[in-house]
Design a protein around this motif. Structure first.
Motif, mmCIF file in Angstrom:
data_model
loop_
_atom_site.group_PDB
_atom_site.id
_atom_site.type_symbol
_atom_site.label_atom_id
_atom_site.label_comp_id
_atom_site.label_asym_id
_atom_site.label_seq_id
_atom_site.Cartn_x
_atom_site.Cartn_y
_atom_site.Cartn_z
ATOM 1 N N ASN A 46 0.822 -1.218 0.000
ATOM 2 C CA ASN A 46 0.000 0.000 0.000
ATOM 3 C C ASN A 46 0.859 1.274 0.000
ATOM 4 O O ASN A 46 0.494 2.283 0.599
ATOM 5 N N CYS A 47 2.012 1.191 -0.678
ATOM 6 C CA CYS A 47 2.919 2.348 -0.720
ATOM 7 C C CYS A 47 2.415 3.462 -1.646
ATOM 8 O O CYS A 47 2.876 4.604 -1.555
ATOM 9 N N GLN A 48 1.498 3.120 -2.562
ATOM 10 C CA GLN A 48 0.824 4.117 -3.395
ATOM 11 C C GLN A 48 1.758 5.062 -4.164
ATOM 12 O O GLN A 48 1.722 6.274 -3.959
ATOM 13 N N PRO A 49 2.567 4.497 -5.050
ATOM 14 C CA PRO A 49 3.499 5.354 -5.790
ATOM 15 C C PRO A 49 2.862 6.174 -6.911
ATOM 16 O O PRO A 49 3.525 7.035 -7.485
ATOM 17 N N GLY A 50 1.575 5.938 -7.189
ATOM 18 C CA GLY A 50 0.936 6.612 -8.334
ATOM 19 C C GLY A 50 0.761 8.109 -8.140
ATOM 20 O O GLY A 50 0.393 8.576 -7.058
ATOM 21 N N GLU A 51 1.069 8.854 -9.190
ATOM 22 C CA GLU A 51 0.816 10.305 -9.236
ATOM 23 C C GLU A 51 0.191 10.567 -10.601
ATOM 24 O O GLU A 51 0.636 9.996 -11.604
ATOM 25 N N ASN A 86 5.990 7.616 -8.342
ATOM 26 C CA ASN A 86 6.861 8.300 -7.394
ATOM 27 C C ASN A 86 7.702 7.197 -6.750
ATOM 28 O O ASN A 86 7.323 6.601 -5.739
ATOM 29 N N VAL A 87 8.824 6.901 -7.384
ATOM 30 C CA VAL A 87 9.592 5.684 -7.089
ATOM 31 C C VAL A 87 10.030 5.566 -5.620
ATOM 32 O O VAL A 87 9.893 4.497 -5.023
ATOM 33 N N PRO A 88 10.536 6.629 -4.997
ATOM 34 C CA PRO A 88 11.013 6.479 -3.606
ATOM 35 C C PRO A 88 9.932 6.019 -2.627
ATOM 36 O O PRO A 88 10.238 5.392 -1.616
ATOM 37 N N ARG A 89 8.673 6.302 -2.949
ATOM 38 C CA ARG A 89 7.595 5.863 -2.053
ATOM 39 C C ARG A 89 7.602 4.341 -1.898
ATOM 40 O O ARG A 89 7.239 3.815 -0.848
ATOM 41 N N THR A 90 8.001 3.654 -2.966
ATOM 42 C CA THR A 90 8.004 2.191 -2.928
ATOM 43 C C THR A 90 9.410 1.638 -2.685
ATOM 44 O O THR A 90 9.583 0.679 -1.931
ATOM 45 N N VAL A 146 10.437 10.834 -10.070
ATOM 46 C CA VAL A 146 9.060 10.569 -10.500
ATOM 47 C C VAL A 146 9.078 10.238 -11.996
ATOM 48 O O VAL A 146 9.466 11.071 -12.813
ATOM 49 N N ARG A 147 8.709 8.995 -12.320
ATOM 50 C CA ARG A 147 8.784 8.519 -13.711
ATOM 51 C C ARG A 147 7.419 8.534 -14.397
ATOM 52 O O ARG A 147 6.499 7.846 -13.937
ATOM 53 N N PRO A 148 7.273 9.246 -15.503
ATOM 54 C CA PRO A 148 6.035 9.124 -16.280
ATOM 55 C C PRO A 148 6.018 7.757 -16.971
ATOM 56 O O PRO A 148 6.935 7.436 -17.722
ATOM 57 N N LEU A 149 4.981 6.958 -16.723
ATOM 58 C CA LEU A 149 4.976 5.586 -17.253
ATOM 59 C C LEU A 149 3.860 5.328 -18.250
ATOM 60 O O LEU A 149 3.938 4.373 -19.013
ATOM 61 N N ALA A 150 2.822 6.130 -18.224
ATOM 62 C CA ALA A 150 1.742 5.937 -19.196
ATOM 63 C C ALA A 150 1.040 7.263 -19.452
ATOM 64 O O ALA A 150 0.865 8.070 -18.530
ATOM 65 N N MET A 151 0.668 7.458 -20.711
ATOM 66 C CA MET A 151 -0.188 8.601 -21.050
ATOM 67 C C MET A 151 -1.551 8.033 -21.374
ATOM 68 O O MET A 151 -1.649 7.024 -22.084
ATOM 69 N N ILE A 152 -2.602 8.686 -20.865
ATOM 70 C CA ILE A 152 -3.962 8.231 -21.162
ATOM 71 C C ILE A 152 -4.794 9.399 -21.695
ATOM 72 O O ILE A 152 -5.291 10.220 -20.907
ATOM 73 N N PRO A 153 -4.940 9.512 -23.020
ATOM 74 C CA PRO A 153 -5.896 10.496 -23.538
ATOM 75 C C PRO A 153 -7.306 10.036 -23.195
ATOM 76 O O PRO A 153 -7.617 8.844 -23.305
ATOM 77 N N ILE A 154 -8.127 10.968 -22.724
ATOM 78 C CA ILE A 154 -9.509 10.638 -22.341
ATOM 79 C C ILE A 154 -10.452 11.637 -22.995
ATOM 80 O O ILE A 154 -10.276 12.849 -22.853
ATOM 81 N N GLY A 155 -11.452 11.120 -23.691
ATOM 82 C CA GLY A 155 -12.428 12.015 -24.314
ATOM 83 C C GLY A 155 -13.569 11.222 -24.913
ATOM 84 O O GLY A 155 -13.577 9.985 -24.871
ATOM 85 N N MET A 156 -14.532 11.960 -25.478
ATOM 86 C CA MET A 156 -15.636 11.271 -26.147
ATOM 87 C C MET A 156 -15.100 10.614 -27.417
ATOM 88 O O MET A 156 -14.421 11.259 -28.207
ATOM 89 N N PRO A 157 -15.385 9.324 -27.589
ATOM 90 C CA PRO A 157 -14.816 8.627 -28.742
ATOM 91 C C PRO A 157 -15.370 9.145 -30.070
ATOM 92 O O PRO A 157 -16.569 9.418 -30.177
ATOM 93 N N ALA A 158 -14.484 9.286 -31.059
ATOM 94 C CA ALA A 158 -14.907 9.659 -32.408
ATOM 95 C C ALA A 158 -14.767 8.466 -33.342
ATOM 96 O O ALA A 158 -14.781 8.599 -34.553
ATOM 97 N N GLU A 159 -14.584 7.289 -32.761
ATOM 98 C CA GLU A 159 -14.546 6.043 -33.537
ATOM 99 C C GLU A 159 -15.033 4.928 -32.632
ATOM 100 O O GLU A 159 -15.038 5.071 -31.408
ATOM 101 N N LYS A 160 -15.477 3.853 -33.286
ATOM 102 C CA LYS A 160 -15.904 2.693 -32.509
ATOM 103 C C LYS A 160 -15.061 1.508 -32.984
ATOM 104 O O LYS A 160 -15.418 0.838 -33.958
ATOM 105 N N PRO A 161 -13.935 1.296 -32.319
ATOM 106 C CA PRO A 161 -13.029 0.254 -32.804
ATOM 107 C C PRO A 161 -13.639 -1.136 -32.680
ATOM 108 O O PRO A 161 -14.399 -1.402 -31.738
ATOM 109 N N SER A 162 -13.314 -1.987 -33.628
ATOM 110 C CA SER A 162 -13.812 -3.367 -33.535
ATOM 111 C C SER A 162 -13.002 -4.123 -32.503
ATOM 112 O O SER A 162 -11.877 -3.746 -32.172
#
Ligand SMILES: Cc1cc2nc3c(=O)[nH]c(=O)nc-3n(C[C@H](O)[C@H](O)[C@H](O)COP(=O)(O)O)c2cc1C
Length: 178
Positions: A46-51, A86-90, A146-162
């Motif tokens: 439960n070190c919770q390194p996420g930012e 946030n690496v030092p937390r873990t 602090v390492r950026p590990l993932a980018m997540i674009p979030i929005g209303m979809p303009a496509e419906k992937p199969s």
């Protein structure tokens, strides 16, 4: 209404990577819920390194696109959440295994919670991991540990992937030994 009556398995099964977005803004309450889902993910000890860095600024988004080798759909979304460890937390507690494994797994769990919650609320997302970490760190000005590990674009979809293919269980489940 979208989202109502979907159980967790419907959400897992229905989510797709979305790589085209409408410019419509994200409802702030929805965004808070999505980020809260990331916060609630399990983490080693439960070190919770996420930012989470919430990017809406166009110039910063463009820097993220460049860091992600020109994946321009990232900047199409009204919000890009950069999930960082946030690496030092873990590592403070678990040393090298904390830094090299748990931090990565913990943030991956947060990313998945974010993807599923966003989908359940009607938004499209894509887990973007192909980027130059140094360039992404510079774009969002993370401190050294602090390492950026993932980018997540979030929005209303303009496509419906199969649906995308998965290996069958018969190929990946092993009884008692590999
Ligand atoms: C660690 C990781 C990194 C990924 N990086 C990218 C990426 O940089 N760009 C992209 O378009 N999709 C990326 N994806 C999305 C995958 O391509 C996608 O999840 C996979 O093809 C399955 O499709 P689905 O998400 O629609 O089920 C990544 C996924 C993961 C888990």
């Amino acid at each position: 209404m979208f989202g109502v009556g979907m159980d967790v398995f419907d959400i897992i099964r229905g989510r797709r990577s979305v790589r085209a977005f409408k410019p419509d803004p994200i409802n702030e309450k929805d965004l808070e819920k999505i980020l809260d889902a990331g916060r609630l993910a399990p983490s080693a000890g439960n070190c919770q390194p996420g930012e989470f860095v919430v990017v809406r600024d166009e110039a910063v988004k463009q820097k993220l696109v460049r860091a992600a080798r020109g994946q321009s759909f990232v900047a199409e979304a009204p919000v890009v959440v950069v999930v960082c460890a946030n690496v030092p937390r873990t590592s403070g507690r678990y040393g090298r295994r904390g830094a090299e494994l748990y931090c990565i797994q913990d943030t991956a769990a947060a990313v998945q919670n974010i993807l599923l919650t966003a989908y359940a609320l009607g938004y499209g997302t894509c887990w973007v991991g192909a980027f130059d970490e140094g360039a992404a760190a510079k774009a969002i000005k993370t401190p050294p540990d602090v390492r950026p590990l993932a980018m997540i674009p979030i929005g209303m979809p303009a496509e419906k992937p199969s649906p995308t293919l998965r290996l069958p269980l018969s190929k990946i489940v092993h009884e008692n030994r590999f």
